[in-house]
Design an enzyme around this catalytic site. Structure first.
Site, PDB file in Angstrom:
ATOM      1  N   LEU A  11       0.851  -1.191   0.000  1.00  0.00           N
ATOM      2  CA  LEU A  11       0.000   0.000   0.000  1.00  0.00           C
ATOM      3  C   LEU A  11       0.890   1.246   0.000  1.00  0.00           C
ATOM      4  O   LEU A  11       1.715   1.428   0.904  1.00  0.00           O
ATOM      5  CB  LEU A  11      -0.919   0.017   1.231  1.00  0.00           C
ATOM      6  CG  LEU A  11      -1.757  -1.245   1.470  1.00  0.00           C
ATOM      7  CD1 LEU A  11      -2.737  -1.026   2.617  1.00  0.00           C
ATOM      8  CD2 LEU A  11      -2.494  -1.695   0.214  1.00  0.00           C
ATOM      9  N   ALA A  13      -0.412   4.506  -1.458  1.00  0.00           N
ATOM     10  CA  ALA A  13      -1.183   5.605  -2.047  1.00  0.00           C
ATOM     11  C   ALA A  13      -1.063   6.898  -1.250  1.00  0.00           C
ATOM     12  O   ALA A  13      -1.466   7.954  -1.722  1.00  0.00           O
ATOM     13  CB  ALA A  13      -2.646   5.196  -2.177  1.00  0.00           C
ATOM     14  N   ARG A  18       3.337  15.547   4.863  1.00  0.00           N
ATOM     15  CA  ARG A  18       4.276  16.056   5.866  1.00  0.00           C
ATOM     16  C   ARG A  18       5.730  15.999   5.410  1.00  0.00           C
ATOM     17  O   ARG A  18       6.613  16.565   6.068  1.00  0.00           O
ATOM     18  CB  ARG A  18       4.090  15.306   7.187  1.00  0.00           C
ATOM     19  CG  ARG A  18       2.904  15.848   7.991  1.00  0.00           C
ATOM     20  CD  ARG A  18       2.702  15.076   9.259  1.00  0.00           C
ATOM     21  NE  ARG A  18       3.874  15.069  10.098  1.00  0.00           N
ATOM     22  CZ  ARG A  18       4.149  14.102  10.982  1.00  0.00           C
ATOM     23  NH1 ARG A  18       3.350  13.067  11.113  1.00  0.00           N
ATOM     24  NH2 ARG A  18       5.232  14.172  11.720  1.00  0.00           N
ATOM     25  N   ASP A 104       5.745   2.814   3.011  1.00  0.00           N
ATOM     26  CA  ASP A 104       6.517   3.769   3.825  1.00  0.00           C
ATOM     27  C   ASP A 104       7.069   3.103   5.087  1.00  0.00           C
ATOM     28  O   ASP A 104       7.402   3.775   6.050  1.00  0.00           O
ATOM     29  CB  ASP A 104       5.655   4.978   4.193  1.00  0.00           C
ATOM     30  CG  ASP A 104       4.424   4.614   5.005  1.00  0.00           C
ATOM     31  OD1 ASP A 104       4.212   3.414   5.275  1.00  0.00           O
ATOM     32  OD2 ASP A 104       3.658   5.529   5.374  1.00  0.00           O
ATOM     33  N   ARG A 425      57.788  20.317 -23.630  1.00  0.00           N
ATOM     34  CA  ARG A 425      57.809  21.438 -22.696  1.00  0.00           C
ATOM     35  C   ARG A 425      58.897  22.396 -23.149  1.00  0.00           C
ATOM     36  O   ARG A 425      59.777  22.011 -23.925  1.00  0.00           O
ATOM     37  CB  ARG A 425      58.034  20.950 -21.266  1.00  0.00           C
ATOM     38  CG  ARG A 425      59.356  20.240 -21.076  1.00  0.00           C
ATOM     39  CD  ARG A 425      59.461  19.592 -19.702  1.00  0.00           C
ATOM     40  NE  ARG A 425      60.771  19.011 -19.533  1.00  0.00           N
ATOM     41  CZ  ARG A 425      61.013  17.913 -18.836  1.00  0.00           C
ATOM     42  NH1 ARG A 425      60.028  17.246 -18.273  1.00  0.00           N
ATOM     43  NH2 ARG A 425      62.232  17.464 -18.717  1.00  0.00           N
TER      44      ARG A 425
HETATM   45  C1  UD1 Z   1      -2.298   1.776  10.295  1.00  0.00           C
HETATM   46  C2  UD1 Z   1      -3.232   0.811  11.046  1.00  0.00           C
HETATM   47  C3  UD1 Z   1      -2.893   0.838  12.533  1.00  0.00           C
HETATM   48  C4  UD1 Z   1      -1.450   0.474  12.739  1.00  0.00           C
HETATM   49  C5  UD1 Z   1      -0.531   1.383  11.922  1.00  0.00           C
HETATM   50  C6  UD1 Z   1       0.880   0.879  11.955  1.00  0.00           C
HETATM   51  C7  UD1 Z   1      -5.304   0.874   9.758  1.00  0.00           C
HETATM   52  C8  UD1 Z   1      -6.700   1.356   9.727  1.00  0.00           C
HETATM   53  N1  UD1 Z   1      -4.588   1.235  10.823  1.00  0.00           N
HETATM   54  O1  UD1 Z   1      -2.589   3.086  10.782  1.00  0.00           O
HETATM   55  O2  UD1 Z   1      -3.725  -0.075  13.219  1.00  0.00           O
HETATM   56  O3  UD1 Z   1      -1.124   0.532  14.112  1.00  0.00           O
HETATM   57  O4  UD1 Z   1      -0.954   1.405  10.541  1.00  0.00           O
HETATM   58  O5  UD1 Z   1       1.713   1.803  11.357  1.00  0.00           O
HETATM   59  O6  UD1 Z   1      -4.880   0.198   8.861  1.00  0.00           O
HETATM   60  N2  UD1 Z   1      -2.733   3.869   2.560  1.00  0.00           N
HETATM   61  C9  UD1 Z   1      -3.232   3.802   1.275  1.00  0.00           C
HETATM   62  N3  UD1 Z   1      -4.482   4.260   1.034  1.00  0.00           N
HETATM   63  C10 UD1 Z   1      -5.273   4.770   2.010  1.00  0.00           C
HETATM   64  C11 UD1 Z   1      -4.766   4.839   3.309  1.00  0.00           C
HETATM   65  C12 UD1 Z   1      -3.498   4.381   3.565  1.00  0.00           C
HETATM   66  O7  UD1 Z   1      -2.536   3.354   0.378  1.00  0.00           O
HETATM   67  O8  UD1 Z   1      -6.406   5.153   1.683  1.00  0.00           O
HETATM   68  C13 UD1 Z   1      -1.372   3.401   2.829  1.00  0.00           C
HETATM   69  C14 UD1 Z   1      -0.475   4.524   3.320  1.00  0.00           C
HETATM   70  O9  UD1 Z   1       0.215   5.121   2.230  1.00  0.00           O
HETATM   71  C15 UD1 Z   1       0.474   3.795   4.254  1.00  0.00           C
HETATM   72  C16 UD1 Z   1      -0.353   2.622   4.764  1.00  0.00           C
HETATM   73  O10 UD1 Z   1      -1.433   2.458   3.865  1.00  0.00           O
HETATM   74  O11 UD1 Z   1       1.577   3.275   3.541  1.00  0.00           O
HETATM   75  C17 UD1 Z   1      -0.859   2.832   6.190  1.00  0.00           C
HETATM   76  O12 UD1 Z   1      -1.659   3.982   6.234  1.00  0.00           O
HETATM   77  P1  UD1 Z   1      -1.555   5.026   7.418  1.00  0.00           P
HETATM   78  O13 UD1 Z   1      -2.463   6.157   7.112  1.00  0.00           O
HETATM   79  O14 UD1 Z   1      -0.144   5.311   7.746  1.00  0.00           O
HETATM   80  O15 UD1 Z   1      -2.215   4.173   8.610  1.00  0.00           O
HETATM   81  P2  UD1 Z   1      -2.047   4.455  10.129  1.00  0.00           P
HETATM   82  O16 UD1 Z   1      -2.995   5.512  10.520  1.00  0.00           O
HETATM   83  O17 UD1 Z   1      -0.618   4.627  10.463  1.00  0.00           O
HETATM   84 MG    MG Z   2       1.138   5.089   9.404  1.00  0.00          MG
END
Ligand code: UD1
Ligand code: MG
Length: 453
Positions: A11, A13, A18, A104, A425
């Protein structure tokens, strides 16, 4: 028996606002390699049947960076559950294990992923396996809630958690392994009735339990799950990554005299008994073979250093350079796109660019290859056993054949035939006694000026 296939979905996206960058977050480098590249490597170590990367709209540069792996676009960022849903069309009919990673979170190690796959395939046939961890500060991570049998019952996101749930120390690291056959049903059951109004992938656990399917937790190191949201966090991960590279280099038989001052790229390879002094930087694409010595303050990019060579101190070796066995490259020598045959030496203050130097040749102090005419680059070809005297200028394209001998300060602009001496030279002229007379005159001039005041 055929091996059960694995599909990895990464994942990626997230826009990474930040980071305050024109570059998508997952392309920011760790050890000189994009973060998502590290995740791909960890995934690839499991020998998966396919890798799918979920990107956001307009993230063509990410798609390009992860090619030939497939990418799917998640149109709106509606949560991690929605992101995995976007990948489902590419998993149609896939009945193996589906591993979900984050683009990430680049420090994830294959052994951690293998433990998750093993648990997925192990006793109880869990529909979902989640990596758990116990960070010193659980902060805003999702919390893993276990049942009385030790199985995983539910994941609650921090924002949605009660005070009692927030007190749980077992956190969701993010990585999940699913039974591919049951995945579509799990995704279909996820809603968005929560604090963020998002489709949480973590809710797949409650959906599975509702159907009577088991879920399990595999605990792993917090380090593997560290994510990047800002450049400060990226710098923190870089420190951890450098530590891993330094340890691996030493475990493979290299000596680092002051490990904390040696900087690696993800693909740096050091052989056995390589000795690396203080303050050395290995950029991308560097291989140093057994027994070579890198003295302090050297910088490398795109270089092969062969066995037993000695480099530095203060040498800069740039892309396309191969330093042959037993060569000596000394202080303030710059090499670019240059091949040095075995035992060649350039010990002081030289620039050798776009050149070939044969075995055993000696390049004197201050030798410069003039490889660029302002428009094009040209090669300098130096044969074996050649001696180039100090402060010589080699105007490319030019050839110095085997055994040639170039007198110091010569400007070489045409071929030096084999075993011949080139000298170009201004001939020296000695004016006997002139220095003494000159000094006498200058002293008198200075004295006259002093008396005038
Ligand atoms: C997520 C978990 C949380 C966990 C944490 C660990 C969920 C709902 N929560 O939270 O339980 O403790 O990771 O780091 O999964 N992404 C997409 N599309 C979206 C949303 C996110 O591709 O619509 C990707 C982001 O780019 C990222 C990853 O999914 O790489 C995680 O998303 P992020 O928003 O960081 O989730 P957290 O709030 O950290
Ligand atoms: Mg996260």
């Amino acid at each position: 028996m055929t091996q059960r296939p694995i599909a990895c979905v990464i994942l990626a996206a997230g826009k990474g606002t930040r980071m305050k960058s024109a570059l998508p977050k997952v392309l920011h480098p760790l050890g000189g390699k994009p973060m998502v590249g590290h995740v791909l490597d960890a995934a690839a170590a499991l020998d998966p049947d396919r890798i799918i990367v979920v990107v956001g709209p307009g993230m063509d540069s990410v798609a390009k960076a992860v090619a030939p792996h497939s990418t799917v676009v998640q149109q709106r960022q509606a949560g991690t559950g929605d992101a995995l849903a976007a990948a489902l069309p590419l998993l149609d009919g896939f009945a193996g294990d589906v591993l979900v990673l984050y683009g990430d979170t680049p420090l994830i190690r294959p052994e951690t992923l293998r433990a998750m796959i093993a648990a997925r395939r192990g006793g109880g046939d869990p529909a979902v396996v989640v990596m758990g961890m116990r960070p010193a500060d659980p902060g805003s991570y999702g919390r893993l809630l276990l049942g009385s049998d030790g199985g995983l019952e539910r994941i609650v996101e921090f924002l949605d958690a009660s005070p009692q749930e927030r007190a749980v120390g077992l956190c969701n690291a993010g990585f999940m392994a699913f039974d591919g056959a049951r995945l579509p049903a799990l995704i279909a059951g996820i809603g968005n009735d929560n604090a963020k109004g998002e489709y949480y992938l973590t809710d797949a656990v409650a959906v599975a339990r509702g159907r009577g399917w088991r879920c399990a937790v595999v605990e792993g190191p917090v380090e593997d799950a560290l994510g990047v949201n800002s450049r400060v966090e990226l710098a923190g991960l870089e420190t951890i990554f450098q530590g891993r590279m330094r340890r691996a280099a030493m475990e493979n038989g290299a000596t680092l005299l002051d490990p904390d001052t040696v900087y690696f790229s993800a693909d740096t390879r050091l052989g056995r008994d390589v000795l690396v002094g203080q303050n050395v930087v290995f950029g991308p694409g560097v291989r140093v073979e057994d027994g070579a010595e890198i003295k302090p303050f050297c910088h490398f990019e795109g270089v092969v250093v062969k066995a037993g060579a000695q480099i530095g101190p203060y040498a800069r070796l740039r892309p396309g350079t191969v330093v042959g066995e037993g060569c000596h490259i000394g202080n303030f020598v710059e090499l670019k796109n240059t091949n040095l045959g075995a035992g060649a030496k350039a010990n002081h203050l030289s620039y050798l660019g776009d050149s070939d130097v044969g075995g055993g040749s000696n390049i004197g102090a201050g030798t410069i290859t003039c490889n660029y005419d302002g428009f094009l680059k040209h090669r300098t070809r130096i044969g074996g056993g050649v001696f180039v005297g100090s402060n010589s200028t080699l105007i490319a394209p030019v050839t110095l054949e085997d055994g040639a001998y170039v007198a110091a300060a010569t400007v070489v602009s045409k071929t030096v035939p084999a075993d011949s001496l080139a000298i170009a030279r201004v001939p020296q002229e000695n004016r006997i006694g002139t220095a003494a007379r000159l000094r006498e005159r200058k002293r008198a001039e200075k004295a006259a000026k002093a008396t005038k005041g």
